[in-house]
Design a protein around this motif. Structure first.
Motif, short mmCIF file in Angstrom:
data_model
loop_
_atom_site.label_atom_id
_atom_site.label_comp_id
_atom_site.label_asym_id
_atom_site.label_seq_id
_atom_site.Cartn_x
_atom_site.Cartn_y
_atom_site.Cartn_z
N LEU A 49 25.16 55.40 -13.70
CA LEU A 49 24.96 53.99 -13.35
C LEU A 49 23.57 53.68 -12.79
N PRO A 50 23.00 54.49 -11.89
CA PRO A 50 21.66 54.17 -11.39
C PRO A 50 20.61 54.07 -12.49
N THR A 52 21.09 52.81 -15.42
CA THR A 52 21.24 51.47 -15.97
C THR A 52 20.51 50.44 -15.09
N LEU A 53 20.59 50.63 -13.80
CA LEU A 53 20.05 49.63 -12.86
C LEU A 53 18.55 49.76 -12.64
N PHE A 54 18.03 50.98 -12.65
CA PHE A 54 16.67 51.19 -12.15
C PHE A 54 15.68 51.79 -13.14
N LEU A 104 25.19 59.45 -7.12
CA LEU A 104 24.30 58.31 -6.92
C LEU A 104 22.87 58.75 -6.63
N CYS A 108 19.78 58.05 -9.20
CA CYS A 108 18.58 57.28 -8.80
C CYS A 108 17.31 58.07 -9.07
N ALA A 111 16.44 58.06 -12.73
CA ALA A 111 15.94 56.77 -13.20
C ALA A 111 14.42 56.67 -13.08
N PHE A 343 16.53 53.70 -21.01
CA PHE A 343 17.51 52.69 -20.62
C PHE A 343 18.50 52.43 -21.74
N GLY A 347 21.67 53.40 -20.39
CA GLY A 347 22.20 52.16 -19.85
C GLY A 347 23.66 51.94 -20.18
#
Length: 396
Positions: A49-50, A52-54, A104, A108, A111, A343, A347
């Motif tokens: 998930l990180p 996808t976000l960052f 997490l 991160c 990413a 991504f 992502g």
């Protein structure tokens, strides 16, 4: 040492750690904690998930401050995750929530490491981008194999020892990235643009470019259907159908990575591929068929053989997609374009992991693999018939 050697040291250390993580994380959540399929999907989703976000922001940060600096700092941060897991194991306090916290932090870090590392390729390639991509891929998946083998001993040795090794490996990579010389221009480029404007500019570049757009689309499909199958469905199939152990998970990952490395090595020996888009489409087409066959494997040996072939298809596909993105990226936007490449691949990974866990929970692992294979096949056929990738030729 040449910049390429430092780059391979940093890259190899990251993927050696990822290899360890690929077995250890799946082993801890599926076989130590014995979590349900949907919770296995949630755990793997949190690892992705990180990204996808960052990851788009990570590409812009790399273009602004330099890939060397960002990769080293992000990998240094990543050492905190296995240290945390090591503390939980030593104090006998390992929980599902503890694994999610690890996921997490590592997500991160990835990413920012991934686009920064990929953006450095143009700096060290000396005009031989496809060859350098192949060398980097061999380093990635070759060291991953070693990581899988190390982690596959988790049943026999202390998991704490393996996690300690992972921390040291990541620290070595920090030193490798730190030693890469990078031109001063790359460190100050795009310094006046806002981070959001930088991200938007990179996204526009990919969306408006026909080949880059199609590569990104097939990356999304691969993330949804292939990544979810690999990190969720296949470990659950090993557990349920073959009564698997950490060693069996390690063997599965090793066979997949040997297929990847062998395919990339053959490409490197053959020389540059001129029909890169065609090779990408054919590799994904065969890979989808093989994944469907994995669901019907009559025994564990046959299962490993099919995973090996699937990995070989992935080696061709990953090399071609990265090469196309690297060669077509405008100067000064390598970090952002490769961030978008990552991504598009990572992502959709959380959705792929979550969806795979749900499908296994409702229909079983074999049916879940069949659905994923069919979905990927449909996307590949659409891209093959409707895009310019099939006729694309590399620049001389």
């Amino acid at each position: 040492m040449r910049p390429l050697h430092y780059y391979l040291l940093g890259t190899g250390s990251w993927f050696l750690s990822v290899g360890i993580q690929g077995v250890m994380f799946a082993w801890l959540v599926t076989m130590v904690l014995r979590e349900s399929p949907d919770r296995v999907g949630i755990a793997q989703m949190m690892l992705l998930l990180p990204g996808t976000l960052f990851i788009l922001a990570g590409g812009s940060v790399a273009d602004r401050y330099g890939g060397r600096r960002v990769a080293a700092l992000a990998q240094a941060t990543a050492t905190l995750a296995p240290l945390w897991l090591l503390a939980l194991v030593l104090t006998d306090q390992l929980t599902f929530a503890g694994l999610l916290a690890y996921a997490l932090v590592m997500g991160c870090a990835q990413a920012f490491v991934t686009p920064a590392r990929d953006g450095l390729l143009n700096t060290i390639a000396d005009g031989r981008i496809q060859r350098t991509v192949m060398l980097a891929s061999i380093a990635q998946f070759g060291t991953s194999i070693l990581g899988f083998l190390i982690a596959s001993t988790a049943d026999a040795v202390s998991p704490a020892l393996i996690l300690g090794i992972q921390v040291l490996i990541l620290a070595v990579g920090v030193a490798g990235f730190h030693r890469i010389a990078q031109p001063r221009r790359a460190l100050s480029n795009d310094s006046r643009a806002t981070l959001m404007a930088s991200v938007i500019e990179g996204a526009k570049t990919v969306v408006q470019h026909r080949q880059l757009r199609m590569v990104a689309l097939q990356n999304v499909a691969m993330s949804l259907f292939f990544m979810g199958s690999y990190i969720v469905t296949l470990p659950l199939l090993v557990r349920e159908a073959f009564n698997g152990t950490a060693t069996d998970l390690g063997l599965m990952n090793v066979c997949n990575s040997i297929g990847l490395v062998l395919a990339i090595s053959l490409l490197l020996r053959r020389g540059d591929v001129t029909r890169q888009g065609r090779a990408l489409i054919l590799a994904q087409f065969v890979g989808a068929i093989v994944l469907g066959a994995v669901a019907l494997a009559p025994g564990f040996t046959a299962f490993l053989g099919m995973v090996f072939v699937w990995g070989a298809c992935g080696g061709v596909a990953m090399t071609m997609s990265r090469t196309i993105m690297q060669e077509q990226a405008p100067d000064g936007q390598q970090g952002r374009v490769m961030g978008f490449h990552s991504f598009s691949f990572m992502g959709a990974g959380p959705l792929g992991a979550l969806g795979s866990g749900y499908l296994v929970d409702q229909l079983g692992a074999q049916a879940a693999l069949g659905i994923s294979a069919t979905g990927m096949l449909a996307v590949v056929l659409m891209i093959g018939f409707r895009s310019a990738l099939w006729h694309m030729k590399a620049a001389p």
